[in-house]
Design a protein around this motif. Structure first.
Motif, PDB file in Angstrom:
ATOM      1  N   LEU A 173       0.844  -1.192   0.000  1.00 59.64           N
ATOM      2  CA  LEU A 173       0.000   0.000   0.000  1.00 59.64           C
ATOM      3  C   LEU A 173       0.877   1.238   0.000  1.00 59.64           C
ATOM      4  O   LEU A 173       1.899   1.290   0.702  1.00 59.64           O
ATOM      5  CB  LEU A 173      -0.908   0.019   1.236  1.00 59.64           C
ATOM      6  CG  LEU A 173      -1.971  -1.073   1.338  1.00 59.64           C
ATOM      7  CD1 LEU A 173      -2.603  -1.054   2.728  1.00 59.64           C
ATOM      8  CD2 LEU A 173      -3.040  -0.885   0.260  1.00 59.64           C
ATOM      9  N   ASN A 174       0.480   2.234  -0.795  1.00 59.71           N
ATOM     10  CA  ASN A 174       1.176   3.506  -0.826  1.00 59.71           C
ATOM     11  C   ASN A 174       0.254   4.591  -0.268  1.00 59.71           C
ATOM     12  O   ASN A 174      -0.878   4.733  -0.719  1.00 59.71           O
ATOM     13  CB  ASN A 174       1.598   3.855  -2.255  1.00 59.71           C
ATOM     14  CG  ASN A 174       2.487   5.073  -2.302  1.00 59.71           C
ATOM     15  OD1 ASN A 174       2.040   6.201  -2.085  1.00 59.71           O
ATOM     16  ND2 ASN A 174       3.756   4.861  -2.589  1.00 59.71           N
ATOM     17  N   PHE A 175       0.764   5.325   0.719  1.00 55.36           N
ATOM     18  CA  PHE A 175      -0.029   6.342   1.402  1.00 55.36           C
ATOM     19  C   PHE A 175       0.388   7.757   1.030  1.00 55.36           C
ATOM     20  O   PHE A 175       0.248   8.688   1.808  1.00 55.36           O
ATOM     21  CB  PHE A 175       0.110   6.162   2.920  1.00 55.36           C
ATOM     22  CG  PHE A 175      -0.287   4.795   3.418  1.00 55.36           C
ATOM     23  CD1 PHE A 175      -1.613   4.509   3.719  1.00 55.36           C
ATOM     24  CD2 PHE A 175       0.667   3.795   3.554  1.00 55.36           C
ATOM     25  CE1 PHE A 175      -1.973   3.246   4.165  1.00 55.36           C
ATOM     26  CE2 PHE A 175       0.312   2.532   4.001  1.00 55.36           C
ATOM     27  CZ  PHE A 175      -1.006   2.254   4.310  1.00 55.36           C
ATOM     28  N   GLY A 176       0.921   7.928  -0.179  1.00 56.62           N
ATOM     29  CA  GLY A 176       1.324   9.248  -0.629  1.00 56.62           C
ATOM     30  C   GLY A 176       2.503   9.781   0.164  1.00 56.62           C
ATOM     31  O   GLY A 176       3.527   9.111   0.320  1.00 56.62           O
ATOM     32  N   ASP A 177       2.374  10.978   0.712  1.00 59.49           N
ATOM     33  CA  ASP A 177       3.457  11.595   1.480  1.00 59.49           C
ATOM     34  C   ASP A 177       3.815  10.812   2.741  1.00 59.49           C
ATOM     35  O   ASP A 177       4.889  11.018   3.314  1.00 59.49           O
ATOM     36  CB  ASP A 177       3.078  13.025   1.874  1.00 59.49           C
ATOM     37  CG  ASP A 177       3.112  13.975   0.691  1.00 59.49           C
ATOM     38  OD1 ASP A 177       3.743  13.623  -0.332  1.00 59.49           O
ATOM     39  OD2 ASP A 177       2.498  15.048   0.779  1.00 59.49           O
ATOM     40  N   PHE A 178       2.924   9.913   3.177  1.00 55.43           N
ATOM     41  CA  PHE A 178       3.185   9.138   4.386  1.00 55.43           C
ATOM     42  C   PHE A 178       3.943   7.836   4.109  1.00 55.43           C
ATOM     43  O   PHE A 178       4.174   7.051   5.023  1.00 55.43           O
ATOM     44  CB  PHE A 178       1.883   8.850   5.120  1.00 55.43           C
ATOM     45  CG  PHE A 178       1.223  10.074   5.674  1.00 55.43           C
ATOM     46  CD1 PHE A 178       1.666  10.633   6.871  1.00 55.43           C
ATOM     47  CD2 PHE A 178       0.201  10.695   4.992  1.00 55.43           C
ATOM     48  CE1 PHE A 178       1.078  11.774   7.378  1.00 55.43           C
ATOM     49  CE2 PHE A 178      -0.394  11.849   5.485  1.00 55.43           C
ATOM     50  CZ  PHE A 178       0.042  12.391   6.684  1.00 55.43           C
ATOM     51  N   GLY A 179       4.315   7.616   2.852  1.00 55.31           N
ATOM     52  CA  GLY A 179       5.156   6.484   2.518  1.00 55.31           C
ATOM     53  C   GLY A 179       4.400   5.261   2.049  1.00 55.31           C
ATOM     54  O   GLY A 179       3.181   5.287   1.835  1.00 55.31           O
ATOM     55  N   SER A 180       5.129   4.156   1.901  1.00 53.31           N
ATOM     56  CA  SER A 180       4.551   2.906   1.412  1.00 53.31           C
ATOM     57  C   SER A 180       5.013   1.742   2.280  1.00 53.31           C
ATOM     58  O   SER A 180       6.071   1.795   2.924  1.00 53.31           O
ATOM     59  CB  SER A 180       4.961   2.650  -0.041  1.00 53.31           C
ATOM     60  OG  SER A 180       6.364   2.418  -0.129  1.00 53.31           O
ATOM     61  N   PHE A 181       4.208   0.670   2.259  1.00 56.10           N
ATOM     62  CA  PHE A 181       4.542  -0.545   2.990  1.00 56.10           C
ATOM     63  C   PHE A 181       4.211  -1.738   2.120  1.00 56.10           C
ATOM     64  O   PHE A 181       3.116  -1.814   1.541  1.00 56.10           O
ATOM     65  CB  PHE A 181       3.755  -0.634   4.296  1.00 56.10           C
ATOM     66  CG  PHE A 181       3.998  -1.923   5.052  1.00 56.10           C
ATOM     67  CD1 PHE A 181       5.096  -2.058   5.884  1.00 56.10           C
ATOM     68  CD2 PHE A 181       3.133  -3.001   4.893  1.00 56.10           C
ATOM     69  CE1 PHE A 181       5.334  -3.248   6.562  1.00 56.10           C
ATOM     70  CE2 PHE A 181       3.362  -4.196   5.564  1.00 56.10           C
ATOM     71  CZ  PHE A 181       4.468  -4.318   6.398  1.00 56.10           C
ATOM     72  N   TYR A 184       9.094  -0.611   4.770  1.00 60.12           N
ATOM     73  CA  TYR A 184       8.468   0.708   4.754  1.00 60.12           C
ATOM     74  C   TYR A 184       9.421   1.668   4.057  1.00 60.12           C
ATOM     75  O   TYR A 184      10.614   1.740   4.403  1.00 60.12           O
ATOM     76  CB  TYR A 184       8.184   1.209   6.172  1.00 60.12           C
ATOM     77  CG  TYR A 184       7.732   2.658   6.191  1.00 60.12           C
ATOM     78  CD1 TYR A 184       6.410   2.994   5.892  1.00 60.12           C
ATOM     79  CD2 TYR A 184       8.636   3.682   6.466  1.00 60.12           C
ATOM     80  CE1 TYR A 184       6.001   4.323   5.879  1.00 60.12           C
ATOM     81  CE2 TYR A 184       8.231   5.007   6.465  1.00 60.12           C
ATOM     82  CZ  TYR A 184       6.910   5.320   6.163  1.00 60.12           C
ATOM     83  OH  TYR A 184       6.520   6.637   6.139  1.00 60.12           O
ATOM     84  N   ARG A 185       8.920   2.404   3.070  1.00 56.53           N
ATOM     85  CA  ARG A 185       9.722   3.390   2.347  1.00 56.53           C
ATOM     86  C   ARG A 185       9.013   4.733   2.349  1.00 56.53           C
ATOM     87  O   ARG A 185       7.775   4.800   2.279  1.00 56.53           O
ATOM     88  CB  ARG A 185       9.974   2.947   0.898  1.00 56.53           C
ATOM     89  CG  ARG A 185      10.713   1.629   0.774  1.00 56.53           C
ATOM     90  CD  ARG A 185      11.033   1.284  -0.676  1.00 56.53           C
ATOM     91  NE  ARG A 185      11.608  -0.042  -0.788  1.00 56.53           N
ATOM     92  CZ  ARG A 185      12.895  -0.307  -0.647  1.00 56.53           C
ATOM     93  NH1 ARG A 185      13.742   0.686  -0.404  1.00 56.53           N
ATOM     94  NH2 ARG A 185      13.350  -1.546  -0.754  1.00 56.53           N
ATOM     95  N   ASN A 186       9.825   5.784   2.382  1.00 50.48           N
ATOM     96  CA  ASN A 186       9.268   7.133   2.353  1.00 50.48           C
ATOM     97  C   ASN A 186      10.094   7.997   1.404  1.00 50.48           C
ATOM     98  O   ASN A 186      11.325   8.054   1.516  1.00 50.48           O
ATOM     99  CB  ASN A 186       9.276   7.756   3.753  1.00 50.48           C
ATOM    100  CG  ASN A 186       8.503   9.057   3.813  1.00 50.48           C
ATOM    101  OD1 ASN A 186       8.904  10.064   3.238  1.00 50.48           O
ATOM    102  ND2 ASN A 186       7.384   9.037   4.516  1.00 50.48           N
TER     103      ASN A 186
END
Length: 379
Positions: free
Chosen positions: A101-109, A153-155
């Motif tokens: 899932l990618n949460f935009g500015d909050f990063g992805s997991f 987790y990536r940001n």
């Protein structure tokens, strides 16, 4: 080739290796699916008197990447990639299989089979036409290559506050994630686990073309492997320069270890330097490259019972290569690996350990220069 093309929707690593060409097979109602593939016709040429490592290395890959728009700020994504080899001792491999899932500015997991977190740094110098990438070796350096059972987790852009500042945190659960494959299944004292975790940060420095990064990874349990790495690259105006330093430490042995070859506190370190320059023509683009690679182990003579072993180098060579891109789908390469290993270096023998006994001629063969010739079609 490793560009951040779809950073808003999905992490850069989702599409690494597919940025140049792909086929969009579905794009409707916020759902998108791309297929991509590659046929790499490749042959290694060495000293004809000793053909270890020579011959056909042809491979074929097929992959899929997709994304679905859940809300304005939430995107789901996935990737799968498979490779088949056709040369001697051909085998097949699932290279990537993960979803997230990618949460935009909050990063992805995401979770699944994916690159180890330190691949962010080792990719700086893993850009040669065929060879290189020696730092991407989970048997030497934890979480540097593809690994199963990893949660990442990536940001990007540090929560939208700093352009080009990225970081990642990763946990790997009992997989082929690092260090010794021998001890990965070792039951001595009940230890048969090798959990791992790591983190990395890198930053595109303003609009200069300069990127700097650093990272750390380690395992738990019986292996107790640790890795530190730092790298820098410059990519601007057709010029690409990159340097990488990496250091590893393992409490016990390495791959295919035996009672003679295991060693306490095994320490390795490596240096990699690459320079490339792109030249555009009316048709196509030519990219010459030059690199120096060296990885060594501390006090190799204490790690094996092989008589006469003196050298500490695991890998040591100069690489001179040419890549010609006819277009985004067709590419030709020639890569010359000038091997600087000596027959008494540990690196000349390490690749032969899994064969058990090996001859002097086999050892000598691993010190030969190699030329790779290849033609790549990708879509």
């Amino acid at each position: 080739m490793k560009r951040n093309l779809l950073a808003i929707a999905i992490p850069a690593l989702l599409i690494a290796g597919t940025a140049n060409a792909s086929i969009e097979v579905w794009n409707k109602d916020g759902n998108k699916v791309d297929f991509y593939g590659r046929v790499y016709a490749l042959n290694y040429i060495t000293d004809r008197d000793n053909q270890t490592g020579e011959g056909d290395k042809t491979t074929a890959r097929l992959g899929m990447s997709g994304q679905t728009q859940v809300t304005d700020s939430l995107t789901g994504y996935g990737r799968w990639e498979y490779e088949a080899k056709t040369g001697k001792n051909a085998d097949n491999e699932t290279r990537y299989a993960f979803a997230g899932l990618n949460f935009g500015d909050f990063g992805s997991f995401d979770y699944g089979r994916n690159d180890g977190v330190l691949k962010t740094l080792t990719s700086y110098t893993d850009v040669l036409p065929e060879f290189g990438g020696d730092a991407s070796d989970n048997n030497l350096y934890a979480l540097t290559a593809r690994t199963k059972a990893v949660a990442t987790y990536r940001n990007s852009d540090f929560f939208g506050l700093v352009n080009g500042l990225r970081f990642a945190v990763q946990y790997a659960d009992n997989g082929d994630n690092s260090s010794t494959s021998h001890f990965n299944e070792h039951t001595l004292n009940g230890h048969n686990s090798a959990e791992a975790w790591g983190s990395v940060v890198d930053w595109d420095v303003l609009d200069t073309g300069l990127t700097v990064g650093a990272g750390y990874a380690q395992t738990g349990g019986h292996k107790d492997a640790k890795s530190w790495s730092a790298g820098v690259k410059y990519d601007n105006n057709n010029l690409y320069l990159a340097a990488l330093y990496i250091e590893g430490k393992q409490k016990y042995g390495w791959d295919n270890a035996t009672t003679e070859r295991r060693a306490d506190d095994l320490k390795t370190k490596g240096f990699e330097f690459v320079a490339q320059y792109g030249i555009d023509f009316e048709v196509g683009r030519l990219t010459p490259s030059l690199a120096y690679i060296q990885h060594k182990v501390k006090d190799a003579s204490s790690l094996t019972s092989d008589a006469g072993l003196k050298g500490n180098d695991l890998a040591k060579y100069v690489d001179v290569g040419l890549t010609y891109d006819f277009n985004k789908n067709l590419q030709a390469i020639i890569d010359y690996k000038i091997n600087l290993l000596d027959k008494d270096d540990i690196g000349a023998r390490r690749a032969l350990y899994e064969d058990g006994a090996f001859t002097k001629s086999q050892i000598k063969a691993t010190t030969k220069d190699t030329v790779a010739l290849g033609l790549i079609y990708q879509f």
